[in-house]
Design a protein around this motif. Structure first.
Motif, PDB file in Angstrom:
ATOM      1  N   ASP A   1      43.110  49.211  55.204  1.00 10.22           N
ATOM      2  CA  ASP A   1      43.579  49.428  53.967  1.00 10.22           C
ATOM      3  C   ASP A   1      43.443  48.311  52.882  1.00 10.22           C
ATOM      4  OD1 ASP A   1      45.046  51.726  54.705  1.00 10.22           O
ATOM      5  OD2 ASP A   1      47.015  50.573  55.192  1.00 10.22           O
ATOM      6  N   GLU A   2      43.327  49.046  51.691  1.00  7.81           N
ATOM      7  CA  GLU A   2      43.161  48.084  50.704  1.00  7.81           C
ATOM      8  C   GLU A   2      44.531  47.813  49.783  1.00  7.81           C
ATOM      9  OE1 GLU A   2      39.728  48.580  48.097  1.00  7.81           O
ATOM     10  OE2 GLU A   2      38.759  50.079  49.549  1.00  7.81           O
ATOM     11  N   LEU A   3      44.815  46.665  49.506  1.00  2.00           N
ATOM     12  CA  LEU A   3      45.933  46.267  48.967  1.00  2.00           C
ATOM     13  C   LEU A   3      45.823  45.747  47.546  1.00  2.00           C
ATOM     14  CD1 LEU A   3      47.910  44.576  51.857  1.00  2.00           C
ATOM     15  CD2 LEU A   3      48.337  47.062  50.980  1.00  2.00           C
ATOM     16  N   PHE A   4      46.461  46.170  46.622  1.00  2.68           N
ATOM     17  CA  PHE A   4      46.576  45.473  45.113  1.00  2.68           C
ATOM     18  C   PHE A   4      47.818  44.659  45.213  1.00  2.68           C
ATOM     19  CE2 PHE A   4      48.518  45.428  41.058  1.00  2.68           C
ATOM     20  CZ  PHE A   4      47.438  44.832  40.263  1.00  2.68           C
TER      21      PHE A   4
ATOM     22  N   GLN B   1      41.750  44.443  38.894  1.00  2.00           N
ATOM     23  CA  GLN B   1      42.052  43.144  39.895  1.00  2.00           C
ATOM     24  C   GLN B   1      41.343  43.513  41.337  1.00  2.00           C
ATOM     25  OE1 GLN B   1      44.573  41.040  38.980  1.00  2.00           O
ATOM     26  NE2 GLN B   1      44.379  40.215  41.053  1.00  2.00           N
ATOM     27  N   ILE B   2      40.816  42.492  41.669  1.00  4.20           N
ATOM     28  CA  ILE B   2      40.340  42.581  43.097  1.00  4.20           C
ATOM     29  C   ILE B   2      41.448  42.942  44.265  1.00  4.20           C
ATOM     30  CG2 ILE B   2      38.909  41.180  44.748  1.00  4.20           C
ATOM     31  CD1 ILE B   2      37.720  39.692  42.389  1.00  4.20           C
ATOM     32  N   THR B   3      40.926  43.690  45.127  1.00  2.00           N
ATOM     33  CA  THR B   3      41.995  44.162  46.176  1.00  2.00           C
ATOM     34  C   THR B   3      41.671  43.185  47.567  1.00  2.00           C
ATOM     35  OG1 THR B   3      40.608  45.881  46.800  1.00  2.00           O
ATOM     36  CG2 THR B   3      42.115  46.539  45.326  1.00  2.00           C
ATOM     37  N   TYR B   4      42.862  43.299  48.128  1.00  2.00           N
ATOM     38  CA  TYR B   4      42.711  42.559  49.541  1.00  2.00           C
ATOM     39  C   TYR B   4      42.206  43.554  50.621  1.00  2.00           C
ATOM     40  CZ  TYR B   4      45.005  38.940  47.095  1.00  2.00           C
ATOM     41  OH  TYR B   4      45.501  37.793  46.134  1.00  2.00           O
ATOM     42  N   LEU B   5      41.395  43.461  51.483  1.00  2.00           N
ATOM     43  CA  LEU B   5      40.994  44.304  52.497  1.00  2.00           C
ATOM     44  C   LEU B   5      41.601  43.771  53.936  1.00  2.00           C
ATOM     45  CD1 LEU B   5      39.434  46.835  53.684  1.00  2.00           C
ATOM     46  CD2 LEU B   5      37.363  45.402  53.839  1.00  2.00           C
ATOM     47  N   VAL B   6      42.474  44.686  54.520  1.00  2.00           N
ATOM     48  CA  VAL B   6      43.281  44.406  55.505  1.00  2.00           C
ATOM     49  C   VAL B   6      42.139  44.306  56.902  1.00  2.00           C
ATOM     50  CG1 VAL B   6      44.929  44.917  57.320  1.00  2.00           C
ATOM     51  CG2 VAL B   6      45.304  45.101  55.010  1.00  2.00           C
ATOM     52  N   ASP B   7      42.051  42.966  57.469  1.00  2.00           N
ATOM     53  CA  ASP B   7      40.708  43.207  58.546  1.00  2.00           C
ATOM     54  C   ASP B   7      41.292  44.021  59.948  1.00  2.00           C
ATOM     55  OD1 ASP B   7      42.703  41.472  59.856  1.00  2.00           O
ATOM     56  OD2 ASP B   7      41.449  39.714  59.450  1.00  2.00           O
ATOM     57  N   LYS B   8      40.657  43.854  61.009  1.00  2.00           N
ATOM     58  CA  LYS B   8      40.968  44.627  62.218  1.00  2.00           C
ATOM     59  C   LYS B   8      42.054  44.257  62.854  1.00  2.00           C
ATOM     60  CE  LYS B   8      36.330  46.427  63.131  1.00  2.00           C
ATOM     61  NZ  LYS B   8      35.156  46.424  64.065  1.00  2.00           N
ATOM     62  N   ALA B   9      42.419  42.822  62.705  1.00  2.00           N
ATOM     63  CA  ALA B   9      43.637  42.076  63.091  1.00  2.00           C
ATOM     64  C   ALA B   9      44.664  42.434  62.220  1.00  2.00           C
ATOM     65  CB  ALA B   9      43.436  40.540  63.314  1.00  2.00           C
TER      66      ALA B   9
ATOM     67  N   ASN C   1      43.492  37.268  53.633  1.00  2.00           N
ATOM     68  CA  ASN C   1      43.382  36.029  53.381  1.00  2.00           C
ATOM     69  C   ASN C   1      43.926  35.763  51.834  1.00  2.00           C
ATOM     70  OD1 ASN C   1      42.715  33.094  53.189  1.00  2.00           O
ATOM     71  ND2 ASN C   1      40.529  33.572  52.728  1.00  2.00           N
ATOM     72  N   PHE C   2      45.063  35.319  51.749  1.00  2.00           N
ATOM     73  CA  PHE C   2      45.847  35.142  50.461  1.00  2.00           C
ATOM     74  C   PHE C   2      45.498  33.764  49.742  1.00  2.00           C
ATOM     75  CE2 PHE C   2      49.454  35.625  47.561  1.00  2.00           C
ATOM     76  CZ  PHE C   2      49.388  36.743  46.971  1.00  2.00           C
ATOM     77  N   PRO C   3      45.210  33.845  48.668  1.00  2.00           N
ATOM     78  CA  PRO C   3      45.092  32.560  47.862  1.00  2.00           C
ATOM     79  C   PRO C   3      46.343  31.773  47.763  1.00  2.00           C
ATOM     80  CG  PRO C   3      45.071  34.281  46.135  1.00  2.00           C
ATOM     81  CD  PRO C   3      44.968  34.838  47.734  1.00  2.00           C
ATOM     82  N   GLY C   4      46.171  30.519  47.894  1.00  2.00           N
ATOM     83  CA  GLY C   4      47.333  29.749  47.970  1.00  2.00           C
ATOM     84  C   GLY C   4      48.087  29.698  49.248  1.00  2.00           C
ATOM     85  N   LEU C   5      48.077  30.570  49.915  1.00  2.00           N
ATOM     86  CA  LEU C   5      48.838  30.721  51.386  1.00  2.00           C
ATOM     87  C   LEU C   5      48.422  30.881  52.625  1.00  2.00           C
ATOM     88  CD1 LEU C   5      51.543  33.460  49.726  1.00  2.00           C
ATOM     89  CD2 LEU C   5      51.835  30.877  50.092  1.00  2.00           C
ATOM     90  N   GLY C   6      46.853  31.058  52.351  1.00  2.00           N
ATOM     91  CA  GLY C   6      46.109  31.290  53.696  1.00  2.00           C
ATOM     92  C   GLY C   6      46.301  32.814  54.270  1.00  2.00           C
ATOM     93  N   THR C   7      46.166  32.761  55.564  1.00  2.00           N
ATOM     94  CA  THR C   7      46.104  33.807  56.293  1.00  2.00           C
ATOM     95  C   THR C   7      47.573  34.478  56.419  1.00  2.00           C
ATOM     96  OG1 THR C   7      43.970  33.464  57.696  1.00  2.00           O
ATOM     97  CG2 THR C   7      45.467  34.980  58.496  1.00  2.00           C
ATOM     98  N   LEU C   8      47.811  35.911  56.041  1.00  2.00           N
ATOM     99  CA  LEU C   8      49.051  36.674  55.991  1.00  2.00           C
ATOM    100  C   LEU C   8      48.763  37.599  57.135  1.00  2.00           C
ATOM    101  CD1 LEU C   8      50.476  36.306  52.612  1.00  2.00           C
ATOM    102  CD2 LEU C   8      51.108  35.107  54.512  1.00  2.00           C
TER     103      LEU C   8
ATOM    104  N   LYS D   1      54.069  42.240  43.114  1.00  2.00           N
ATOM    105  CA  LYS D   1      53.997  43.641  43.308  1.00  2.00           C
ATOM    106  C   LYS D   1      52.776  43.805  44.524  1.00  2.00           C
ATOM    107  CE  LYS D   1      52.324  47.804  40.766  1.00  2.00           C
ATOM    108  NZ  LYS D   1      51.911  48.187  39.313  1.00  2.00           N
ATOM    109  N   VAL D   2      52.924  44.618  45.371  1.00  2.00           N
ATOM    110  CA  VAL D   2      51.991  45.337  46.317  1.00  2.00           C
ATOM    111  C   VAL D   2      52.083  46.562  46.311  1.00  2.00           C
ATOM    112  CG1 VAL D   2      51.606  45.000  48.766  1.00  2.00           C
ATOM    113  CG2 VAL D   2      52.745  43.297  47.442  1.00  2.00           C
ATOM    114  N   GLN D   3      50.635  47.356  46.261  1.00  2.00           N
ATOM    115  CA  GLN D   3      50.270  48.538  46.228  1.00  2.00           C
ATOM    116  C   GLN D   3      49.236  49.017  46.965  1.00  2.00           C
ATOM    117  OE1 GLN D   3      49.767  50.031  42.332  1.00  2.00           O
ATOM    118  NE2 GLN D   3      49.385  52.044  42.592  1.00  2.00           N
ATOM    119  N   LEU D   4      49.264  50.107  47.654  1.00  2.00           N
ATOM    120  CA  LEU D   4      48.382  50.640  48.676  1.00  2.00           C
ATOM    121  C   LEU D   4      47.411  51.562  47.767  1.00  2.00           C
ATOM    122  CD1 LEU D   4      47.116  51.046  51.377  1.00  2.00           C
ATOM    123  CD2 LEU D   4      48.586  53.064  51.657  1.00  2.00           C
ATOM    124  N   VAL D   5      46.140  50.929  47.553  1.00  2.00           N
ATOM    125  CA  VAL D   5      45.204  51.606  46.495  1.00  2.00           C
ATOM    126  C   VAL D   5      44.383  52.650  47.279  1.00  2.00           C
ATOM    127  CG1 VAL D   5      45.412  49.680  45.181  1.00  2.00           C
ATOM    128  CG2 VAL D   5      43.576  49.857  46.661  1.00  2.00           C
TER     129      VAL D   5
END
Length: 271
Positions: free
Chosen positions: A57-60, A95-103, A107-114, A142-146
């Motif tokens: 999934d890709e998350l904004f 805005q660059i999105t976050y790709l959810v890995d297989k696990a 990797n979130f800036p300032g917070l590390g792995t979530l 704000k979190v959105q599935l894109v």
């Protein structure tokens, strides 16, 4: 009119009537939720429509507050899609999105792995807001599935992939976006294919039954596949078209044979 002409006309009429009776017996009801026709009003239970995040999934995600500088470290940089490397205007920024890995992690800036796999976007926003609030006052997340999309195939007006921009998306929404079922669509047997826990599962839904509105599969999830099965009329028409030349030749031969036999009978009768 000669006896021969009358005989041929009767034979052709009987052939047409046979085709009409065959089509009538295969007729499909075009009415949705037929069991509600006799009801003026009522209440139906609602199904859960929350989307759970899965791998790929890709998350904004954007974090903001009354002091923008305070949340800058928790946001990915923006890029200008027209000119790489430039900051660009707000209307040009993407805005660059976050790709959810297989696990199921990001990797979130300032917070590390979530770990976000199996969570809803609201739950993810709540977790991030709680962590950010340790250093920033009253953050908003704000979190959105894109990349939410579904595929609609079979007997619909416009089959294909549908890009979804809301998390509350139902079977009826998808069918409407695909132009609705054709008259040849089997409304009592809509096939839904869904990936659950790494495996493909299938479910059958009946659009003539109002219970479908309360089904746990009425609201769709990312990558669902909807297949509308063709009814018997479509099957029969397809078979007819595939063998059209052969059938016409057979019918022509039969009609010719009948004409010859009828001619002989008439000739013998007249004698």
């Amino acid at each position: 009119m000669s006896a021969m002409s009358r005989f041929n006309n009767i034979s052709f009429f009987l052939f047409i009537m046979t085709l009409m009776v065959s089509c009538t017996s295969s007729r499909t009801s075009l009415t949705y939720f037929e069991d509600l026709k006799g009801e003026q009003s009522g209440t139906l239970s609602s199904a859960d429509y929350d989307i759970k995040v899965i791998p790929d999934d890709e998350l904004f995600i954007v974090v903001s507050s009354l002091v923008p500088e305070a949340t800058a470290e928790f946001n990915l940089p923006t890029v200008n899609p027209a000119v790489r490397g430039n900051v660009g205007t707000p209307s040009q920024q993407s805005q660059i999105t976050y790709l959810v890995d297989k696990a199921g992690d990001i990797n979130f800036p300032g917070l590390g792995t979530l770990h976000v796999g199996g969570l809803t976007t609201a739950q993810i926003a709540s977790i991030i807001a709680k962590k950010v609030s340790e250093t920033v006052e009253d953050p908003y997340v704000k979190v959105q599935l894109v990349n939410f999309k579904v595929n609609v195939l079979g007997e619909v007006a416009r089959p294909g992939t549908i890009e979804v921009d809301t998390e509350r998306y139902s079977l009826l929404d998808a069918l409407a976006a695909a132009g609705d079922l054709t008259p040849y669509g089997e409304r009592e047997n809509i096939l839904l294919i869904r990936e659950e826990n790494g495996q493909k599962h299938f479910h059958h839904l009946n659009l003539n039954d109002a219970a479908t509105l309360s089904s746990p599969y009425f609201y769709l999830q990312q990558n669902d596949v909807i297949y509308v099965e063709p009814n018997k009329i479509r099957h029969d028409n397809s078979k007819y078209n595939q063998n059209n030349s052969y059938k016409l030749s057979v019918v022509s031969a039969v009609v010719s044979a009948v004409s010859v036999v009828a001619s002989l009978c008439i000739a013998l009768f007249i004698k």
